[in-house]
Design a protein around this motif. Structure first.
Motif, short mmCIF file in Angstrom:
data_model
loop_
_atom_site.label_atom_id
_atom_site.label_comp_id
_atom_site.label_asym_id
_atom_site.label_seq_id
_atom_site.Cartn_x
_atom_site.Cartn_y
_atom_site.Cartn_z
N ASP A 112 9.50 13.51 -2.89
CA ASP A 112 10.94 13.28 -2.74
C ASP A 112 11.29 12.51 -1.46
O ASP A 112 12.43 12.07 -1.29
N ALA A 113 10.32 12.35 -0.58
CA ALA A 113 10.60 11.65 0.69
C ALA A 113 10.57 10.14 0.46
O ALA A 113 10.02 9.67 -0.53
N PRO A 114 11.21 9.33 1.38
CA PRO A 114 11.09 7.87 1.29
C PRO A 114 9.61 7.45 1.30
O PRO A 114 8.78 8.19 1.82
N LYS A 115 9.32 6.25 0.75
CA LYS A 115 7.92 6.00 0.39
C LYS A 115 6.95 6.10 1.56
O LYS A 115 5.86 6.65 1.41
N HIS A 116 7.32 5.60 2.75
CA HIS A 116 6.38 5.68 3.88
C HIS A 116 6.25 7.10 4.43
O HIS A 116 5.27 7.41 5.11
N ALA A 117 7.24 7.94 4.17
CA ALA A 117 7.25 9.28 4.77
C ALA A 117 6.68 10.35 3.84
O ALA A 117 6.68 11.53 4.17
N LYS A 167 12.91 -10.77 7.64
CA LYS A 167 12.17 -10.31 6.46
C LYS A 167 12.81 -10.83 5.19
O LYS A 167 13.99 -11.18 5.18
N GLU A 168 12.01 -10.82 4.15
CA GLU A 168 12.49 -11.11 2.80
C GLU A 168 13.54 -10.05 2.45
O GLU A 168 13.32 -8.87 2.77
N PRO A 169 14.65 -10.41 1.79
CA PRO A 169 15.59 -9.36 1.41
C PRO A 169 14.92 -8.34 0.49
O PRO A 169 14.09 -8.71 -0.33
N LYS A 170 15.29 -7.07 0.65
CA LYS A 170 14.70 -5.99 -0.17
C LYS A 170 15.12 -6.13 -1.63
O LYS A 170 16.26 -6.48 -1.92
N VAL A 171 14.18 -5.85 -2.51
CA VAL A 171 14.49 -5.83 -3.93
C VAL A 171 14.91 -4.40 -4.29
O VAL A 171 14.27 -3.44 -3.86
N GLU A 172 15.97 -4.29 -5.04
CA GLU A 172 16.49 -2.99 -5.47
C GLU A 172 15.37 -2.14 -6.08
O GLU A 172 14.64 -2.61 -6.95
N GLY A 173 15.21 -0.92 -5.61
CA GLY A 173 14.28 0.01 -6.23
C GLY A 173 12.83 -0.09 -5.76
O GLY A 173 12.00 0.70 -6.16
N ALA A 174 12.51 -1.06 -4.89
CA ALA A 174 11.11 -1.22 -4.46
C ALA A 174 10.80 -0.32 -3.26
O ALA A 174 11.69 0.01 -2.52
N LEU A 232 0.81 -1.22 0.00
CA LEU A 232 0.00 0.00 0.00
C LEU A 232 0.85 1.28 0.00
O LEU A 232 0.50 2.27 -0.63
N ALA A 233 1.98 1.23 0.69
CA ALA A 233 2.78 2.45 0.84
C ALA A 233 3.39 2.94 -0.47
O ALA A 233 3.95 4.03 -0.53
N SER A 234 3.25 2.12 -1.53
CA SER A 234 3.78 2.58 -2.82
C SER A 234 2.74 3.40 -3.59
O SER A 234 2.90 3.66 -4.78
N LEU A 235 1.67 3.82 -2.92
CA LEU A 235 0.58 4.53 -3.62
C LEU A 235 1.07 5.82 -4.29
O LEU A 235 2.02 6.46 -3.84
N GLN A 236 0.40 6.16 -5.41
CA GLN A 236 0.89 7.25 -6.26
C GLN A 236 -0.09 8.41 -6.48
O GLN A 236 0.25 9.37 -7.15
#
Lengths: 361, 407
Positions: free
Chosen positions: B187-192, B400-407, B146-150
């Protein structure tokens, strides 16, 4: 309103857990189950007697502590958690409850007070009342028992046995009688003892109040079922803990296997399956003493439901360990087998659910 | 263990019972907008849902601890009284208060984080059922993540200008307002970078398209925003704090989706049905396989009911360790309800497949409807798989699952 364990119950449970952690180590369990340390099991049993596990349910007037079944349930949970290689359910839960409900005042006095002082220890064989397999079964006539009780719990080191016929009459049997043949059975779970008992013109004492009512034996079976559920609850929790720890440590493909969803979801499913079982076991134990209308239904469903959840957990927890889970080396199989035996004793899930249904019509 | 509520609650129980008797058979004008919400009975008083809300509040049976000035009853928080109310209403089949996302999620959020003006403006009409809200969270490309909302919000002058698309928006077509997550800090990180905005649904630039689900109801909508302008003050919390504001209410939603008492009511209903319906001349309940499956489910529901008592007790007696106990609620509650409704279909066989207004329909076709509806609840509000991640990672401490680059 408070739904949970009291401080005393938690404290007592912690003591049993600690004792087992120190004395029923995996090495000791291996010695006991391979039969090369016969005395070790009795030593552990003695240690638990020192904590007072034999007198929990016996009324104070007969020298016991007069506690509720919930107290016994938390002990049973601890014993399952540590695969405690020691009798508990037959001698200290089912026998006292059967004698309290079926015994006359003098029978209560005679037997309960001696269970409390550990002079008497009872094995219990009620399986044929629940479901008679093939030609098993015991008949009572002319003050004597004849026939076979196929699955009698905790016969070893017992001074007496309680056996039952199809009608639910309960008999006190001298375990040393020459008219009694005891055949030790070998089950997958070697942490506890199961035996076949053959009676030939065996003189017995009838617990008198069971002669015209099946309620006493039902009470003992309800309690036994809740104890078996509690034992499986404890055993399942240990298996989950071990699986989660292993999944955090073990690395493959350059990462802890617990970071793979295939593995972590199995762990989450186990936790989600088991967590409500705590409340169910506590609630059923509480109802046994305080809510007679719901008690039998709760006992039946608790036995069946926890057996089902535990069976799944035993499988998944073993799978999380991969090949190591399959080895004798790790000893995880002791818990797997404990859960496997608990599931079948005093009624397998299908039988117990059928009984649950019958209590509602 | 002490399952008695204590003498002071006996009087209260009696009071609630009397109330339910007084309004026995109450029915509502105008029906109900939300699936599964009661439209009332028959033979009793008739009124609008909003009037019923007000009666419930006046008596302290709803919005009990919401202050009077915001339209609530203004009483102390009393968990046991809440439970007594729920249980007596359920026993006597008295319709409870309206739910919905405004009441269940927005009101608690505003009480905790809203400005004084927001509380004054929104809480009272929401509680009274006069202001319906929808939740603008999910987007076509922001579901579990959800936090990737645009959906974009730009502050221009003293107005937010909003552009983008929301999906799975329940009740949008009836709603006056939307509480919405919008990316305001690109410009902030996705959750912020997210803010929590309050959007009037009659603002120009909003288009609502119904989304028909598998039950054939248009329970959801897609909502499109094109240069939608709302006042700058329509924000809860500060800019970029929307994720935290939303999380406070998501937790609330997850716990309340499938209460075990409601599931047990359905078990009893199914048992009744199995006593009446016959197969080869024998009641279904007399067929051992069906009977055993019913008993399996009854055992599971009993376990969840006991578990709910444990959680209730933990609210009353802080300090009890129920961390995992709470996390599993959404997963086990929705899965079990789906399983139960599916069993009813199985025991009825061909009859179980009948739907809508077919001849031979049983229980108004609710078994099929709820069977499918609960698949929606298993997926919505954090899928079962996301719930398992939460239980494993936050409950059991697994990596946690390792982070995928760019996600």
């Amino acid at each position: 309103m408070y739904f949970g364990l009291s401080e005393e119950q938690s404290f007592f449970q912690d003591n049993v857990k600690k004792y087992l952690e120190e004395h029923a180590t995996i090495d000791n369990i291996k010695h006991i189950t391979s039969g090369d340390e016969k005395n070790l099991s009795e030593e552990i049993h003695q240690g638990l007697l020192n904590l007072g596990i034999n007198g929990l349910l016996i009324p104070e007037e007969f020298g016991g502590l007069g506690l509720d079944l919930l107290f016994a349930a938390v002990v049973s949970e601890a014993l399952g958690g540590g695969v405690g290689p020691t009798p508990f359910i037959a001698p200290y839960v089912m026998a006292p409850i059967a004698i309290m409900h079926a015994g006359t005042k003098s029978q209560q006095e005679n037997y309960l007070s001696k269970i409390a002082t550990n002079e008497f220890r009872f094995g219990v064989g009620f399986s044929e009342f629940i479901g008679k397999r093939n030609d098993a079964g015991i008949t009572f006539s002319d003050n004597a028992l004849n026939g076979r009780a196929m699955f009698v719990l905790d016969v070893n080191d017992a001074t007496h046995l309680l056996l039952a016929d199809e009608k639910g009459q309960i008999f006190v049997v001298d375990a040393k009688s020459s008219n009694l043949e005891i055949v030790q059975l070998t089950t997958v779970d070697k942490t506890r003892q199961y035996s076949e008992v053959i009676c030939t013109n065996l003189e017995v004492e009838l617990l008198e109040n069971s002669s015209d009512s099946i309620e006493p034996i039902k009470q003992a079976i309800d309690a036994g079922r809740i104890m078996l559920a509690a034992d499986s609850l404890g055993a399942s929790q240990t298996m989950i803990d071990k699986a989660v720890d292993y999944a955090k440590e073990r690395k493959q493909f350059g990462r802890a296997i617990g970071s793979f969803q295939a593995v972590k979801h199995m762990c989450a499913e186990m936790a989600a399956d088991l967590e409500p079982c705590y409340a169910l076991v506590w609630h059923a134990a509480h109802c046994h003493d305080h809510s007679p209308d719901e008690a039998r239904l709760m006992a039946c469903h608790t036995k069946a439901h926890v057996s089902e959840m535990s069976k799944g957990i035993a499988k998944k927890a073993t799978e999380v360990h991969g090949g190591m889970g399959f080895t004798d080396l790790l000893g995880l199989h002791y818990w797997f087998k404990r859960i496997g035996l608990n599931r079948q004793i005093l009624g397998s899930p299908e039988l117990v659910r059928e009984e649950a249904y019958k209590t509602q019509v | 263990m002490d399952l008695e509520y204590g003498p002071e609650y006996q009087d209260f129980t009696k009071e609630v019972q009397d109330f339910c008797k007084k309004y026995k058979g109450i029915s509502f004008t105008g029906g109900s907008n939300t699936p599964l919400a009661s439209s009332g009975g028959s033979g009793g008083p008739e009124m609008s849902r909003s009037e019923w809300q007000k009666i419930l509040i006046e008596n302290g049976y709803f919005a009990r601890s919401v202050p009077k000035e915001y339209g609530g009853y203004g009483g102390e928080v009393d968990i046991l009284k809440n439970r007594i109310i729920a249980s007596e209403f359920s026993k006597s089949k008295t319709p409870g208060p309206m739910g919905g996302q405004g009441i269940d999620m927005l009101v608690p959020t505003l009480l905790e984080m809203g400005t004084e003006e927001q509380k004054q403006t929104y809480i009272k009409p929401t509680l009274h059922g006069e202001m319906i809200w929808c939740q603008g969270y999910s987007e076509p490309n922001a579901g579990s993540d959800l936090a990737s909302l645009q959906t974009k919000g730009e502050l221009i002058g003293d107005e937010w200008v909003i552009n983008g698309q929301k999906i799975w928006t329940s009740t949008a077509q009836y709603s006056q307002m939307c509480f919405c997550l919008v990316r305001t800090e690109p410009d902030a990180p996705k959750h912020a970078g997210i803010s929590y905005l309050l959007i009037p649904m009659d603002t120009p630039g909003i288009e609502i398209r119904p989304l028909v689900d598998m039950t054939l109801n248009a329970g959801f909508n897609e909502v499109f925003f094109t240069d939608v302008k709302i006042p700058a003050t329509n924000i809860v919390g500060k800019r970029g704090e929307g994720w935290a504001v939303a999380n406070a209410t998501l937790g609330h939603e997850r716990g309340s989706l499938a209460p075990p008492d409601a599931t047990m009511n359905r078990v009893n209903m199914l048992m009744h049905l199995m006593e009446k319906e016959t197969l080869d001349g024998k009641p279904l309940i007399e067929h051992p396989i069906y009977r055993d499956r019913l008993m399996q489910i009854q055992g599971k529901v009993l376990a969840q009911q006991s578990h709910a008592l444990r959680l209730l007790s933990a609210k009353l007696n802080p300090g009890a360790d129920v961390k995992i106990g709470k996390m599993i609620q959404k997963l086990i509650g929705t899965e079990l309800r789906h399983e139960l409704e599916g069993l009813a279909i199985d025991v009825m066989g061909e009859i179980g497949t009948l739907y809508e207004d077919s001849p031979h329909l049983r229980n108004d076709g609710t078994w099929q409807f709820i069977y499918m509806y609960f698949l929606g609840l298993i997926i919505g509000g954090g899928t079962s798989q996301i719930q398992k991640n939460i239980i494993a990672e936050r409950g059991l401490g697994m990596p946690k699952e390792p982070k995928v680059e760019g996600a």
